[in-house]
Motif scaffolding. Structure first.
Motif, PDB file in Angstrom:
ATOM      1  N   GLN A  12       0.831  -1.207   0.000  1.00 42.26           N
ATOM      2  CA  GLN A  12       0.000   0.000   0.000  1.00 42.26           C
ATOM      3  C   GLN A  12       0.867   1.260   0.000  1.00 42.26           C
ATOM      4  O   GLN A  12       0.604   2.211  -0.739  1.00 42.26           O
ATOM      5  CB  GLN A  12      -0.933   0.021   1.202  1.00 42.26           C
ATOM      6  N   GLN A  22      -5.484   1.330  -7.077  1.00 41.44           N
ATOM      7  CA  GLN A  22      -5.388  -0.128  -7.074  1.00 41.44           C
ATOM      8  C   GLN A  22      -5.594  -0.709  -8.467  1.00 41.44           C
ATOM      9  O   GLN A  22      -4.919  -1.660  -8.845  1.00 41.44           O
ATOM     10  CB  GLN A  22      -6.381  -0.739  -6.089  1.00 41.44           C
ATOM     11  N   ALA A  37      -6.254  -5.821  -4.388  1.00 42.35           N
ATOM     12  CA  ALA A  37      -6.787  -5.133  -3.208  1.00 42.35           C
ATOM     13  C   ALA A  37      -6.730  -6.046  -1.987  1.00 42.35           C
ATOM     14  O   ALA A  37      -6.371  -5.609  -0.891  1.00 42.35           O
ATOM     15  CB  ALA A  37      -8.220  -4.679  -3.462  1.00 42.35           C
ATOM     16  N   GLU A  40      -3.299  -6.215  -0.655  1.00 41.77           N
ATOM     17  CA  GLU A  40      -2.987  -4.983   0.065  1.00 41.77           C
ATOM     18  C   GLU A  40      -3.672  -4.935   1.431  1.00 41.77           C
ATOM     19  O   GLU A  40      -3.156  -4.353   2.373  1.00 41.77           O
ATOM     20  CB  GLU A  40      -3.423  -3.789  -0.784  1.00 41.77           C
TER      21      GLU A  40
END
Length: 75
Positions: A12, A22, A37, A40
């Motif tokens: 991130q 993203q 995502a 992350e």
């Protein structure tokens, strides 16, 4: 689990440092946006291929050209 937290936090931080959303990270790495995502967010463990794709996306060539793993076009 400590390693996973480190990976997702680093992912991130690097993504936002590069000014990427993203979806842009997903395109650069060839990963599905939802999967990127979840990496992350620490909901999935990255495999070696994921880490390799992230490394290629962060390489100087991909930052300038937007092409992951492709050689620069010859003039």
């Amino acid at each position: 689990m400590r390693t996973m937290q480190r990976f997702d936090q680093q992912l991130q931080r690097l993504r936002t440092h590069r000014g990427l959303m993203q979806v842009q990270l997903a395109v650069k790495t060839g990963l599905v946006r939802v999967y990127a995502a979840k990496l992350e967010q620490g909901e999935h463990r990255p495999d070696a291929g994921d880490v390799g794709a992230m490394h290629l996306a962060a390489s100087p060539a991909s930052r300038h050209e937007g092409n992951v793993g492709q050689a620069p076009a010859e003039a």
